[in-house]
Design a protein around this motif. Structure first.
Motif, PDB file in Angstrom:
ATOM      1  N   LYS A 122     -14.473  -2.837  45.178  1.00 27.75           N
ATOM      2  CA  LYS A 122     -13.360  -3.762  45.027  1.00 27.75           C
ATOM      3  C   LYS A 122     -13.811  -5.138  45.512  1.00 27.75           C
ATOM      4  O   LYS A 122     -14.379  -5.255  46.581  1.00 27.75           O
ATOM      5  N   GLN A 201      -9.742  -8.650  43.349  1.00 28.70           N
ATOM      6  CA  GLN A 201      -8.523  -7.852  43.429  1.00 28.70           C
ATOM      7  C   GLN A 201      -7.814  -8.062  44.755  1.00 28.70           C
ATOM      8  O   GLN A 201      -6.597  -7.959  44.836  1.00 28.70           O
ATOM      9  N   PHE A 202      -8.592  -8.393  45.812  1.00 27.59           N
ATOM     10  CA  PHE A 202      -8.028  -8.569  47.144  1.00 27.59           C
ATOM     11  C   PHE A 202      -8.353  -9.962  47.676  1.00 27.59           C
ATOM     12  O   PHE A 202      -9.391 -10.536  47.353  1.00 27.59           O
ATOM     13  N   ASP A 241      -3.365  -7.385  48.248  1.00 28.63           N
ATOM     14  CA  ASP A 241      -3.693  -6.971  46.897  1.00 28.63           C
ATOM     15  C   ASP A 241      -3.137  -8.043  45.963  1.00 28.63           C
ATOM     16  O   ASP A 241      -1.922  -8.212  45.860  1.00 28.63           O
ATOM     17  N   VAL A 248      -1.865  -5.120  52.337  1.00 24.38           N
ATOM     18  CA  VAL A 248      -2.358  -3.749  52.454  1.00 24.38           C
ATOM     19  C   VAL A 248      -3.057  -3.485  53.785  1.00 24.38           C
ATOM     20  O   VAL A 248      -3.336  -2.324  54.116  1.00 24.38           O
ATOM     21  N   VAL A 298      -9.871  -0.274  52.298  1.00 30.06           N
ATOM     22  CA  VAL A 298      -9.794  -0.373  50.832  1.00 30.06           C
ATOM     23  C   VAL A 298     -10.529   0.738  50.107  1.00 30.06           C
ATOM     24  O   VAL A 298     -10.361   0.890  48.892  1.00 30.06           O
ATOM     25  N   LEU A 301      -8.342   2.952  48.023  1.00 29.83           N
ATOM     26  CA  LEU A 301      -7.389   2.297  47.134  1.00 29.83           C
ATOM     27  C   LEU A 301      -7.963   2.247  45.723  1.00 29.83           C
ATOM     28  O   LEU A 301      -9.182   2.153  45.544  1.00 29.83           O
TER      29      LEU A 301
END
Length: 398
Positions: A122, A201-202, A241, A248, A298, A301
């Protein structure tokens, strides 16, 4: 079967296939001796070796403590893991130049239930940390400590074997105060802007809340000694997120170290002289812990992406090789349907669909996928979400 690794405080990245059985690891950790503190260097070398061995075996380590009389016991570890340490022993230690080198013999048994989504990386945007109390930077004139720490965190995350890929976004100042307020009334548009510019994404936000000098360590009457102060370092982190705008993960960190400079001395926070001090060494130790905690937060996730372009029955998505994507993988599609309340606050709403895509071409940061559903992609739009479908390994067993 024995495996040997040589790791140092620079946290070399080595790939290891996760075994499903107990294995012995012979691991060597190293740490520099600073300010003549040999015992601290030994402890850091042991921590380095254990952390790397666990990460190589597939574990998520929340913290590693120390050894007693050369033997590490399991209850000295705090591990959120899919692996267990059966035993660990110090088999050799030696001073090499200005560093201590410690070799451990570790028996690690991975647990059978691993998080399947951890196989996909991620991307996280590492933003510039903000200095909440700027007047505290007067000691040493370290007003750029927030920028230096942000860059150092990015480097630390890049050097570790993690389930996340850091993307630098610390060249510009951003206002993070609202993200850490009691009301937590943050600006979703800022998250959107950062993720659009970084393809992440984060989004990781942080603020340094305390760098004040605590106590003077030497006596005012010992005029022949250089001034030494104990200085604090506290920092708050929050991970969002970007696709759902959800927070998160959030955590506060605090440490302190010796500030060896005179009050009037101007310090360059980018210099090796600064990062060789006990104070900066404590900051670096904290950054390593932050990177490890982020990875644990993460790893399990899902890896999600967005549809960037649609051409008939083909789409372009913002996931690629950097995320672990491969040709032939199946993607699920969900509509992005943001809801806005009377105060203008946006709530991200996702509607799952029965549409499925199959990846036919993978690039570094994006991929092309085709529709494999029985229905056309008429209702699929740009910015709709895609999620990598995780196959159940036992689904087809007889």
């Amino acid at each position: 079967m024995k495996k040997q690794f040589a790791t140092s405080l620079s946290l070399l990245c080595i790939t290891l296939v996760h075994p499903a059985y107990a294995e012995w690891f012979e691991v060597t950790g190293m740490a520099d001796v600073k300010n003549g503190d040999h015992q601290k260097a030994k402890r850091k070398a042991v921590n380095d070796a254990i952390t790397q061995a666990l990460l190589f075996s597939g574990a998520s380590v929340s913290s590693v403590q120390t050894v007693t009389d050369g033997v590490l016991t399991q209850d000295q570890l705090k591990i959120r893991s899919n692996a267990e340490i059966q035993s660990a022993n110090v088999i050799a230690e030696a001073k090499v130049g200005d560093s201590w080198q410690v070799t451990l013999h570790i028996d690690i048994t991975p647990q059978s239930a691993q998080c399947p989504t951890s196989a996909y990386d991620k991307q996280v945007a590492v933003t510039q940390s903000q200095l909440k109390n700027k007047h505290q930077a007067t000691l040493g004139q370290i007003f750029d400590i927030n920028k230096a720490v942000s860059e150092r965190l990015y480097q630390t995350m890049s050097e570790q074997k993690l389930s996340l890929e850091p993307v630098p976004y610390f060249a510009q100042t951003i206002d993070v105060n609202r993200f850490f307020s009691q009301r937590f009334d943050y600006n979703e548009q800022l998250i959107e802007t950062i993720t659009a510019n970084t393809n992440s994404q984060f989004v990781l936000l942080s603020q340094i809340t305390d760098i004040a000098g605590v106590d003077k360590l030497n006596s005012d009457f010992a005029f022949w000694q250089s001034d030494k102060y104990l200085r604090s370092f506290k920092v708050d982190f929050a991970l969002f997120d970007a696709l759902s705008h959800e927070r998160v993960w959030q955590k506060q960190y605090a440490t302190q170290g010796v500030w060896p400079f005179k009050k009037t001395k101007l310090i360059d926070v980018y210099s090796e002289r600064f990062w060789q001090t006990d104070y900066a060494d404590e900051i670096q130790t904290t950054l390593i812990q932050i990177a490890t905690d982020l990875n644990a937060a993460v790893a399990c996730l899902p890896t999600n992406g967005k549809i960037l372009h649609i051409d008939d029955e083909q789409v372009v998505i913002n996931l690629g090789r950097m995320h672990g994507l491969e040709n032939g993988q199946i993607l699920n599609v969900a509509h992005s349907n943001p809801l806005t309340n009377v105060d203008g606050k946006i709530f991200m709403h996702q509607i799952k669909t029965i549409n499925k895509l199959q990846v036919i071409q993978v690039n570094a940061q994006n991929a092309i996928a085709v529709n494999i559903s029985n229905r056309p992609l008429h209702n699929v739009q740009i910015n709709d979400l895609v999620e990598i479908q995780i196959e159940n390994e036992n689904e087809f067993e007889l």
